[in-house]
Each structure stands twice: as structure tokens, then as C-alpha cells.
Design a protein around this motif. Structure first.
Motif, short mmCIF file in Angstrom:
data_model
loop_
_atom_site.label_atom_id
_atom_site.label_comp_id
_atom_site.label_asym_id
_atom_site.label_seq_id
_atom_site.Cartn_x
_atom_site.Cartn_y
_atom_site.Cartn_z
N THR A 12 0.97 -1.57 -0.13
CA THR A 12 0.30 -0.21 -0.23
C THR A 12 1.11 0.88 0.07
O THR A 12 0.66 2.06 -0.46
N LEU A 31 -6.45 1.12 -6.82
CA LEU A 31 -7.64 0.59 -5.28
C LEU A 31 -7.42 -0.67 -5.62
O LEU A 31 -8.25 -1.79 -4.98
N ASP A 32 -7.70 -0.48 -7.06
CA ASP A 32 -8.20 -2.32 -7.85
C ASP A 32 -7.26 -3.32 -7.49
O ASP A 32 -6.71 -3.97 -7.30
N CYS A 35 -6.24 -3.97 -3.82
CA CYS A 35 -7.35 -5.52 -3.50
C CYS A 35 -6.72 -6.56 -4.09
O CYS A 35 -7.13 -7.23 -3.13
N SER A 36 -6.01 -6.52 -5.27
CA SER A 36 -6.09 -7.44 -5.88
C SER A 36 -3.98 -8.43 -4.83
O SER A 36 -4.39 -9.51 -5.18
N TRP A 40 -7.85 -7.04 1.27
CA TRP A 40 -8.53 -6.36 1.61
C TRP A 40 -9.68 -5.85 0.24
O TRP A 40 -9.63 -6.05 -0.91
N HIS A 41 -10.82 -5.48 0.72
CA HIS A 41 -11.94 -4.70 -0.19
C HIS A 41 -11.73 -3.81 -0.13
O HIS A 41 -10.65 -2.33 0.39
N ARG A 42 -12.93 -2.58 -1.23
CA ARG A 42 -12.40 -1.28 -1.35
C ARG A 42 -12.05 -0.31 -0.51
O ARG A 42 -11.46 0.96 -0.49
N HIS A 44 -11.26 -0.93 2.93
CA HIS A 44 -10.54 -1.36 3.63
C HIS A 44 -9.01 -0.17 2.91
O HIS A 44 -8.24 0.37 3.90
N ALA A 45 -9.42 -0.61 1.70
CA ALA A 45 -7.67 -0.12 0.87
C ALA A 45 -8.09 1.48 0.54
O ALA A 45 -7.04 1.85 1.68
#
Length: 77
Positions: A12, A31-32, A35-36, A40-42, A44-45
């Protein structure tokens, strides 16, 4: 095997330089990507990126207000 929290934070943190000047579409791509890789989900990211940026600003001594203008004038008491 899942990533450690330190590894997720490092991934991150690597994206932080791109975030402030990115367009909305570019931020979505960042974000994608985060997350990938991290799982994490968007939401949270996004929160992790926002928190790291805020922490970085405070550690560098910035006010978080780029113009330096305060919203309330000093009282004359």
C-alpha cells in the motif's frame, strides 16, 4: 499463503506517491491493484491509503492544509 500485515502495508505504501495527483479513474485502478494483491476490499484499501497519507503529512510537520490558510481568524482577546 496469505501476506503478512507488514507486507500489505509495504504494498500500500508503494502506491502512496501516485495517489494525491491521480485522477478518479487512476485512483480506481490503484485501489483495484491494492485489493487484488492484498485481498482487502476497496473500502479498507481506501482507508489504509488515507490513513498512511495523513500520518505521513503529520510526521513531516505539515498541517494538512496546503494553502496554509486557517478557517478561523485568531481571536483578538
Amino acid at each position: 499463503m496469505e501476506l503478512t500485515l507488514a507486507a500489505r502495508k509495504a504494498i500500500t505504501k508503494a502506491q502512496l506517491a501516485k495517489w494525491p495527483k491521480a485522477t478518479k479513474a487512476e485512483k480506481g485502478a490503484i485501489l483495484d491493484a491494492v485489493c487484488s494483491v492484498t485481498g482487502w476490499h476497496r473500502d479498507h484499501a481506501h482507508k489504509a491509503i488515507r490513513t498512511m497519507l495523513t500520518t505521513l503529512i503529520h510526521r513531516l510537520g505539515g498541517s494538512g492544509n496546503p494553502s496554509g490558510v486557517t478557517t478561523m481568524p485568531p481571536s483578538s482577546s
